[in-house]
Design an enzyme around this catalytic site. Sequence first.
Site, PDB file in Angstrom:
ATOM      1  N   CYS A  48       4.270  10.425  -3.306  1.00  0.00           N
ATOM      2  CA  CYS A  48       3.549   9.148  -3.378  1.00  0.00           C
ATOM      3  C   CYS A  48       2.408   9.367  -4.373  1.00  0.00           C
ATOM      4  CB  CYS A  48       3.011   8.830  -1.988  1.00  0.00           C
ATOM      5  SG  CYS A  48       1.781   7.513  -1.911  1.00  0.00           S
ATOM      6  N   HIS A  49       1.923   8.283  -4.976  1.00  0.00           N
ATOM      7  CA  HIS A  49       0.878   8.486  -5.986  1.00  0.00           C
ATOM      8  C   HIS A  49      -0.396   9.093  -5.378  1.00  0.00           C
ATOM      9  CE1 HIS A  49       0.195   7.417 -10.353  1.00  0.00           C
ATOM     10  NE2 HIS A  49      -0.737   8.253 -10.002  1.00  0.00           N
ATOM     11  N   THR A  50      -0.622   8.884  -4.083  1.00  0.00           N
ATOM     12  CA  THR A  50      -1.820   9.453  -3.453  1.00  0.00           C
ATOM     13  C   THR A  50      -1.806  10.982  -3.549  1.00  0.00           C
ATOM     14  OG1 THR A  50      -1.783   7.554  -1.968  1.00  0.00           O
ATOM     15  CG2 THR A  50      -3.242   9.371  -1.366  1.00  0.00           C
ATOM     16  N   HIS A  70       2.765  13.783   2.183  1.00  0.00           N
ATOM     17  CA  HIS A  70       2.564  13.004   3.416  1.00  0.00           C
ATOM     18  C   HIS A  70       3.698  12.038   3.700  1.00  0.00           C
ATOM     19  CE1 HIS A  70       0.933  10.541   0.164  1.00  0.00           C
ATOM     20  NE2 HIS A  70       1.184   9.494   0.913  1.00  0.00           N
ATOM     21  N   GLU A  71       4.671  11.934   2.779  1.00  0.00           N
ATOM     22  CA  GLU A  71       5.784  11.003   3.017  1.00  0.00           C
ATOM     23  C   GLU A  71       6.999  11.872   3.306  1.00  0.00           C
ATOM     24  OE1 GLU A  71       5.708   7.366   0.327  1.00  0.00           O
ATOM     25  OE2 GLU A  71       7.719   8.106  -0.035  1.00  0.00           O
ATOM     26  N   CYS A 100      -4.413   7.350  18.607  1.00  0.00           N
ATOM     27  CA  CYS A 100      -4.753   8.110  19.817  1.00  0.00           C
ATOM     28  C   CYS A 100      -4.403   7.305  21.060  1.00  0.00           C
ATOM     29  CB  CYS A 100      -6.234   8.485  19.818  1.00  0.00           C
ATOM     30  SG  CYS A 100      -7.347   7.111  20.194  1.00  0.00           S
ATOM     31  N   CYS A 103      -8.734   4.567  21.742  1.00  0.00           N
ATOM     32  CA  CYS A 103      -9.979   4.048  21.150  1.00  0.00           C
ATOM     33  C   CYS A 103      -9.907   2.522  20.993  1.00  0.00           C
ATOM     34  CB  CYS A 103     -10.254   4.718  19.808  1.00  0.00           C
ATOM     35  SG  CYS A 103      -9.154   4.159  18.491  1.00  0.00           S
ATOM     36  N   CYS A 106      -7.200   1.426  18.540  1.00  0.00           N
ATOM     37  CA  CYS A 106      -5.829   1.499  19.058  1.00  0.00           C
ATOM     38  C   CYS A 106      -5.583   0.401  20.084  1.00  0.00           C
ATOM     39  CB  CYS A 106      -5.551   2.879  19.647  1.00  0.00           C
ATOM     40  SG  CYS A 106      -5.359   4.139  18.369  1.00  0.00           S
ATOM     41  N   CYS A 114      -7.521   4.013  13.824  1.00  0.00           N
ATOM     42  CA  CYS A 114      -7.843   4.861  14.983  1.00  0.00           C
ATOM     43  C   CYS A 114      -9.108   5.692  14.732  1.00  0.00           C
ATOM     44  CB  CYS A 114      -6.656   5.779  15.257  1.00  0.00           C
ATOM     45  SG  CYS A 114      -6.973   7.041  16.497  1.00  0.00           S
ATOM     46  N   ARG A 118      -7.708   8.335  12.066  1.00  0.00           N
ATOM     47  CA  ARG A 118      -7.591   7.542  10.841  1.00  0.00           C
ATOM     48  C   ARG A 118      -7.589   8.466   9.624  1.00  0.00           C
ATOM     49  NH1 ARG A 118     -12.918   4.002  10.000  1.00  0.00           N
ATOM     50  NH2 ARG A 118     -12.336   3.297  12.077  1.00  0.00           N
ATOM     51  N   CYS A 178       5.302   6.426   4.405  1.00  0.00           N
ATOM     52  CA  CYS A 178       4.116   5.925   3.691  1.00  0.00           C
ATOM     53  C   CYS A 178       4.484   4.721   2.840  1.00  0.00           C
ATOM     54  CB  CYS A 178       3.442   6.991   2.830  1.00  0.00           C
ATOM     55  SG  CYS A 178       2.054   6.270   1.902  1.00  0.00           S
ATOM     56  N   ARG A 373      10.656   6.366  -6.116  1.00  0.00           N
ATOM     57  CA  ARG A 373      10.497   7.487  -5.209  1.00  0.00           C
ATOM     58  C   ARG A 373      11.499   8.584  -5.571  1.00  0.00           C
ATOM     59  NH1 ARG A 373       5.946   6.258  -4.398  1.00  0.00           N
ATOM     60  NH2 ARG A 373       4.985   5.975  -2.349  1.00  0.00           N
TER      61      ARG A 373
HETATM   62  P1  NAD Z   1       3.137   4.365  -8.712  1.00  0.00           P
HETATM   63  O1  NAD Z   1       2.454   5.227  -9.696  1.00  0.00           O
HETATM   64  O2  NAD Z   1       4.581   4.577  -8.465  1.00  0.00           O
HETATM   65  O3  NAD Z   1       2.938   2.827  -9.096  1.00  0.00           O
HETATM   66  C1  NAD Z   1       1.730   2.316  -9.603  1.00  0.00           C
HETATM   67  C2  NAD Z   1       2.055   1.235 -10.648  1.00  0.00           C
HETATM   68  O4  NAD Z   1       0.830   0.621 -11.040  1.00  0.00           O
HETATM   69  C3  NAD Z   1       2.688   1.822 -11.913  1.00  0.00           C
HETATM   70  O5  NAD Z   1       3.882   1.109 -12.217  1.00  0.00           O
HETATM   71  C4  NAD Z   1       1.606   1.610 -12.981  1.00  0.00           C
HETATM   72  O6  NAD Z   1       2.154   1.378 -14.274  1.00  0.00           O
HETATM   73  C5  NAD Z   1       0.866   0.391 -12.433  1.00  0.00           C
HETATM   74  N1  NAD Z   1      -0.519   0.258 -12.924  1.00  0.00           N
HETATM   75  C6  NAD Z   1      -1.447   1.225 -13.090  1.00  0.00           C
HETATM   76  N2  NAD Z   1      -2.601   0.697 -13.560  1.00  0.00           N
HETATM   77  C7  NAD Z   1      -2.400  -0.645 -13.672  1.00  0.00           C
HETATM   78  C8  NAD Z   1      -3.203  -1.735 -14.097  1.00  0.00           C
HETATM   79  N3  NAD Z   1      -4.470  -1.552 -14.495  1.00  0.00           N
HETATM   80  N4  NAD Z   1      -2.670  -2.975 -14.086  1.00  0.00           N
HETATM   81  C9  NAD Z   1      -1.376  -3.176 -13.687  1.00  0.00           C
HETATM   82  N5  NAD Z   1      -0.569  -2.167 -13.280  1.00  0.00           N
HETATM   83  C10 NAD Z   1      -1.073  -0.935 -13.271  1.00  0.00           C
HETATM   84  O7  NAD Z   1       2.292   4.513  -7.327  1.00  0.00           O
HETATM   85  P2  NAD Z   1       2.694   4.183  -5.820  1.00  0.00           P
HETATM   86  O8  NAD Z   1       3.167   5.433  -5.157  1.00  0.00           O
HETATM   87  O9  NAD Z   1       3.523   2.947  -5.783  1.00  0.00           O
HETATM   88  O10 NAD Z   1       1.244   3.884  -5.193  1.00  0.00           O
HETATM   89  C11 NAD Z   1       0.513   2.747  -5.614  1.00  0.00           C
HETATM   90  C12 NAD Z   1      -0.921   2.801  -5.119  1.00  0.00           C
HETATM   91  O11 NAD Z   1      -0.961   2.672  -3.700  1.00  0.00           O
HETATM   92  C13 NAD Z   1      -1.634   4.133  -5.416  1.00  0.00           C
HETATM   93  O12 NAD Z   1      -2.981   3.836  -5.747  1.00  0.00           O
HETATM   94  C14 NAD Z   1      -1.570   4.858  -4.098  1.00  0.00           C
HETATM   95  O13 NAD Z   1      -2.583   5.835  -3.966  1.00  0.00           O
HETATM   96  C15 NAD Z   1      -1.777   3.704  -3.153  1.00  0.00           C
HETATM   97  N6  NAD Z   1      -1.374   3.906  -1.757  1.00  0.00           N
HETATM   98  C16 NAD Z   1      -2.161   3.350  -0.794  1.00  0.00           C
HETATM   99  C17 NAD Z   1      -1.811   3.448   0.543  1.00  0.00           C
HETATM  100  C18 NAD Z   1      -2.586   2.750   1.613  1.00  0.00           C
HETATM  101  O14 NAD Z   1      -2.285   2.947   2.797  1.00  0.00           O
HETATM  102  N7  NAD Z   1      -3.571   1.920   1.267  1.00  0.00           N
HETATM  103  C19 NAD Z   1      -0.664   4.179   0.900  1.00  0.00           C
HETATM  104  C20 NAD Z   1       0.141   4.704  -0.128  1.00  0.00           C
HETATM  105  C21 NAD Z   1      -0.227   4.556  -1.451  1.00  0.00           C
HETATM  106 ZN    ZN Z   2       1.377   7.622   0.318  1.00  0.00          ZN
END
Ligand code: NAD
Ligand code: ZN
Length: 379
Positions: A48-50, A70-71, A100, A103, A106, A114, A118, A178, A373
């Site tokens: 994942c991107h995170t 994490h995925e 949990c 809390c 939850c 949580c 969290r 995720c 993915r």
């Molecule tokens: P990814 O890299 O596969 O996809 C991100 C997309 O965003 C890409 O296609 C990229 O070209 C595009 N992008 C980047 N900058 C941009 C901009 N300024 N304008 C338009 N498009 C833009 O990533 P992913 O795995 O799909 O994750 C996406 C986001 O979600 C990441 O920031 C990740 O950390 C976040 N995330 C958050 C949670 C949550 O629970 N909140 C969970 C998982 C992932």
């Molecule tokens: Zn993720």
Amino acid sequence: MAAAAGQVIVCKAAVAWEAGKPLVLEDVEVAPPQKMEVRIKILYTSLCHTDVYFWEAKGQNPVFPRILGHEAGGIVESVGEGVTDLAPGDHVLPVFTGECKECAHCKSEESNMCDLLRINTDRGVMLHDAKSRFSISGKPIYHFLGTSTFSEYTVIHVGCVAKINPLAPLDKVCIMSCGFCTGFGATVNVAKPKRGSSVAIFGLGAVGLAAAEGARVSGASRIIGVDINPSRFEQAKKFGVTEFVNPKDHKKPVQEVIAEITDGGVDRSVECTGNVDAMISAFECVHDGWGVAVLVGVPHKEAVFKTHPVNFLNERTLKGTFFGNFKPLSDLPGVVEKYMNKELELEKFITHEVPFSEINKAFDYMLKGESLRCIIRME
Ligand code: NAD
Ligand code: ZN
């Protein structure tokens, strides 16, 4: 499997020794699970991107050496003291945020934040004793998001492990731990578009396309995909995205472009990029009077969200969510069942697959914007 219960397991794990350097497959000692922990044999994990942000550590705090990931999907190997909800052999999905069940969060129907479990991106140790369960020659290797799935075996708090249908194919449903749930839930649980409405999705990676899928099943009539990578657009048609806007093709801000093509703005928007300017655009592109924008992307640690307060006074709403507001233990098994009943499709999110020994390729595919993915097979 039971033979190793209570003992250290030595297995392969991909260790991030330094920011931005390729992961190294090492022999790692994995300690037995302690109170309220389970040790899991990971069968499949995906990127994942995170993970990439914390590996790059450009906009996030550096915590190294660390086992990212994490995925994933796996099978419980052994359980620690006090664990009654899981047993060896259970098929499970680890989740970066937990439940949990005691809390205020939850107990609230509205929250999945949580108090105990969290998301915590900087903690590299287990809650029970503030120690790591991973080591190499006695030297600790830090955990990531409480999951650290880039390892053949990992130790996780029981509240971050969802037990699922053992018939579910782990090489597919692992992306529900995720990316899929995050995007899909951001739309169906948080943005909640009405039938016939317009929805803008910023960022068409796996998370954004899962958000688009949520808009499609909610009956949205226009799903506008926004991405700076035009190669995403062809792929996104399979996810119900009906129109595309590349901010780079326009001189004016993308929120103005969207306002023009939608007669004042979209009804809902979901931001899945992690870029703060895209977050601001995603908010400012929703229609005044009723528009709702949902932030999902993980921002740079110094990012500041700036908009004129009148954008709120004009009756726009801004929300944010982790894990699409799903409660990981209570809700995830049901989402897996939806896939088993063919109400949800996961295959189209899986564009690449590599053996564990080639895990660094998954990072290349994501950094080049080629993959949605990439499944990493542990054996
Ligand atoms: P990814 O890299 O596969 O996809 C991100 C997309 O965003 C890409 O296609 C990229 O070209 C595009 N992008 C980047 N900058 C941009 C901009 N300024 N304008 C338009 N498009 C833009 O990533 P992913 O795995 O799909 O994750 C996406 C986001 O979600 C990441 O920031 C990740 O950390 C976040 N995330 C958050 C949670 C949550 O629970 N909140 C969970 C998982 C992932
Ligand atoms: Zn993720």
